[in-house]
Design an enzyme around this catalytic site. Structure first.
Site, PDB file in Angstrom:
ATOM      1  N   LYS A 178      11.776   5.490  70.629  1.00 40.83           N
ATOM      2  CA  LYS A 178      12.197   6.116  69.369  1.00 40.83           C
ATOM      3  C   LYS A 178      13.105   7.310  69.649  1.00 40.83           C
ATOM      4  O   LYS A 178      12.801   8.465  69.323  1.00 40.83           O
ATOM      5  CB  LYS A 178      10.971   6.543  68.557  1.00 40.83           C
ATOM      6  CG  LYS A 178      10.092   5.374  68.135  1.00 40.83           C
ATOM      7  CD  LYS A 178       8.855   5.853  67.389  1.00 40.83           C
ATOM      8  CE  LYS A 178       7.949   4.687  67.005  1.00 40.83           C
ATOM      9  NZ  LYS A 178       6.723   5.136  66.289  1.00 40.83           N
ATOM     10  N   THR A 179      14.221   7.023  70.262  1.00 37.48           N
ATOM     11  CA  THR A 179      15.152   8.058  70.693  1.00 37.48           C
ATOM     12  C   THR A 179      16.301   8.232  69.703  1.00 37.48           C
ATOM     13  O   THR A 179      16.460   7.453  68.765  1.00 37.48           O
ATOM     14  CB  THR A 179      15.730   7.702  72.070  1.00 37.48           C
ATOM     15  OG1 THR A 179      16.290   6.382  72.011  1.00 37.48           O
ATOM     16  CG2 THR A 179      14.654   7.720  73.140  1.00 37.48           C
TER      17      THR A 179
END
Length: 415
Positions: free
Chosen positions: A266-267
């Protein structure tokens, strides 16, 4: 690319006995102590002084002072381009030794020459972090180019105020944290023709004597300012991730838990390479980098495929022996089915603490070689409750989404 601002000057030899003109041209100088050429194009006398402060140079100076009877070593006033330890003839050691006047070595402070401003805090360059070796140079170049184009898509009007004047700027860290993101900071300024010298190594924890100067950037003023915001954004975010990751690691070590802490996928779009790199600097695991790194079958995959067994069998055929398969499970029964189907990793997602450790123990008893991962809602505050003897990996998006940025600033050195 900035134009060189300094040529070799003969007065360098009066101030530093070990410097001579270089055979490479006027933009270089030659050190008779180190037997090497070094660049002076952008710093002039400042670069000469900086070379004299480097660890290897000082080590060689000490060696010379420790043994003044060895005529194969450089003498203090050898002349000519490229004079080195190889150019001095050996003496007949059967003859009476000559009296040699000891060499007194001094580290000279630089003086202002033209627009060269002394940087008194700078002593030596820090070795490159080995972590940076994993970064693909071509990928790094593309990323930096896209970031700079985003920040300046057409005209940089403020550049008219400073022009191509040679300048230097200090990087200051203003809040506690782990210094991280150096390769990205360097790449930004290198693409703009600037040079960066670091006073601290990547991974250094700085929590006192703030604000603290940690690097020097040299180049045209307009280039330094063009890269300022992009470079600072990299440092602030990478350092924030590394700092939080290290806190997670330290907490698990204090509990004597020996599993792995991992940051999820979840960057930030376009910033994944930097964020995953920062996890490594902080001591955490990167988990999978992208969809190609590892197979992860989540609830939507399972529902679409019909059941866990079908999904695992299909992907294992294509992934082969070299790619691990992980299955997200919502119950112990799903975990057992995934293990029976040949999954390498079972992820228990959003389990309560009690349910998690019971399910992990049951899976490990039946399938000791299967890895168990805990995920879902894990923060620094509740981390300890997820550490257990049957948990191999704890993954959390907090490391790449919930970190506080470390405060940095870049300031032009004033006369």
């Amino acid at each position: 690319m900035p134009k060189p601002k300094a040529n070799y000057k003969s007065y360098y030899e009066e101030k530093y006995f070990w410097v001579r003109p270089s055979s490479l041209g006027k933009l270089f100088a030659f050190c008779t102590i180190c037997n090497k050429d070094f660049k002076i194009a952008y710093g002039g006398a400042d670069d000469v002084n900086r070379h004299g402060q480097r660890v290897y140079h000082r080590k060689r100076c000490k060696e010379l002072n420790d043994d003044q009877t060895d005529f194969t070593k450089i003498l203090p006033h050898s002349h000519g381009k490229g004079s080195s330890i190889l150019d001095i003839p050996k003496t007949d050691k059967t003859k009476s030794p000559r009296t040699i006047r000891p060499i007194t070595l001094e580290i000279h402070k630089s003086e202002t020459v033209g627009d060269i401003v002394p940087f008194s805090n700078h002593h030596t360059s820090v070795p490159v972090s080995e972590n940076s070796f994993i970064l693909p140079p071509n990928k790094l170049t593309k990323l930096v180019t896209s970031w700079l184009e985003e920040d300046c898509p057409n005209f940089d009007y403020a550049a008219l105020a400073v022009g191509e004047k040679y300048d230097r700027a200090e990087l200051w860290i203003k809040s506690p944290g782990i210094v991280s993101g150096i390769p990205f900071f360097d790449a930004v300024f290198q693409s703009l023709g600037c040079e960066v010298d670091w006073l601290v190594a990547e991974g250094t924890k700085i929590d006192s004597d703030l604000p603290k100067s940690i690097a020097l950037v040299r180049g045209e003023a307009r280039s330094i300012l063009a890269g300022e915001r992009v470079a600072l954004n990299c440092m602030a975010r990478c350092s924030g991730i590394s700092t939080l990751a290290q806190r997670f690691i330290e907490k698990t070590k204090s509990l004597e838990w020996h599993g792995r802490i991992a940051g999820t996928r979840k960057t930030t779009p376009g910033f994944r390479l930097a964020e995953k790199y920062a996890l490594i600097v902080g001591g955490a695991d990167t988990h999978r980098y992208n969809l190609s790194s590892m197979v992860m079958l989540k609830d939507n995959h399972i529902w679409s495929a019909g059941n866990i067994t079908n999904a695992v069998e299909r992907v294992k055929f294509a992934a082969g022996f070299s790619v691990k398969v992980e299955v997200e499970c919502r119950s112990l029964d799903e975990g057992v089915e995934a293990a029976e189907s040949g999954a390498d990793i079972i992820m228990f997602d959003n389990f309560s603490n009690e349910e998690l450790h019971i399910a992990a123990a049951a899976v490990k008893e039946m399938y000791p070689s299967v890895m168990v991962e805990a995920s879902g809602g894990i923060t620094e505050d509740n981390l300890a409750s997820y550490c257990g003897p049957h948990i191999d990996v704890i993954s959390t998006s907090t490391l790449v989404q919930g970190y506080p940025a470390v405060d940095f600033s870049l300031k032009i050195v004033r006369n």
